[in-house]
Scaffold this active site. Structure first.
Site, short mmCIF file in Angstrom:
data_model
loop_
_atom_site.label_atom_id
_atom_site.label_comp_id
_atom_site.label_asym_id
_atom_site.label_seq_id
_atom_site.Cartn_x
_atom_site.Cartn_y
_atom_site.Cartn_z
CB CYS A 102 -60.83 48.93 5.53
SG CYS A 102 -60.25 50.55 6.03
CG HIS A 103 -65.38 52.95 4.17
ND1 HIS A 103 -64.31 53.12 3.31
CD2 HIS A 103 -66.50 53.22 3.44
CE1 HIS A 103 -64.77 53.48 2.13
NE2 HIS A 103 -66.09 53.55 2.18
CE1 TYR A 142 -64.13 43.06 9.98
CE2 TYR A 142 -66.41 43.30 10.70
CZ TYR A 142 -65.13 43.81 10.55
OH TYR A 142 -64.86 45.09 10.97
CG ASN A 185 -56.51 49.61 4.28
OD1 ASN A 185 -55.54 49.82 3.56
ND2 ASN A 185 -57.74 49.95 3.93
CD GLU A 237 -68.58 54.39 -0.24
OE1 GLU A 237 -69.08 53.25 -0.27
OE2 GLU A 237 -67.35 54.61 -0.16
#
Length: 148
Positions: free
Chosen positions: A116-117, A87, A108, A144
């Site tokens: 956003c994750h 952030y 979002n 990922e």
């Protein structure tokens, strides 16, 4: 507005299109089911993403939000697959505060496509409003990393 729903590793997802743009991705099964070429392509890209074969969505999106939210969401799209951003780092890019970044993240309307994750706190993962919350965020980040 057209919408299709499908099963994914993070639960049922519904994708909505309006005027040739993806406008939302929601958890749950939508009541309206109408396939369009764009929604069929979006579902195909989601399947490839969850199979580790797609690192970046190539879909026209039109998120609706404030100018600040749009700025944050654009910055989110620049976070590479398999990586995270705090952030605090996003504040340096778009301004505001960690709280305002979190607010924009939570609002979002097109999660996963606008990733956003991938935003984390300085002392942990932070929150996540999609799917099963933090469990879904952990799943996506771990997936990922596995396919990076």
């Amino acid at each position: 507005m057209s919408q299709i729903s499908f099963h994914s590793p993070v639960g049922e997802l519904s994708i909505a299109e309006d005027d040739g743009f993806i406008v939302s991705v929601d958890w749950g099964w939508g009541s309206l089911q109408e396939e369009t070429p764009l929604l069929i392509e979006a579902k195909k890209q989601f399947n490839a993403y969850f199979d580790g074969q797609l690192k970046q969505f190539e879909l026209p999106v039109r998120p609706f939000g404030t100018n600040y939210q749009l700025k944050v969401w654009q910055a989110l799209k620049d976070i590479p697959y398999g990586e995270t951003c705090s952030y605090q780092e996003l504040v340096k890019i778009v301004g505001g505060s960690p709280r305002s970044i979190g607010g924009a993240n939570g609002a979002n309307p097109i999660p996963l496509i606008i990733p956003c994750h991938r935003v984390i706190g300085k002392n942990g993962l932070g929150g996540y409003s999609g799917g099963e919350g933090i469990e879904t965020k952990e799943y996506l980040l771990n997936m990922e990393q596995l396919f990076k």
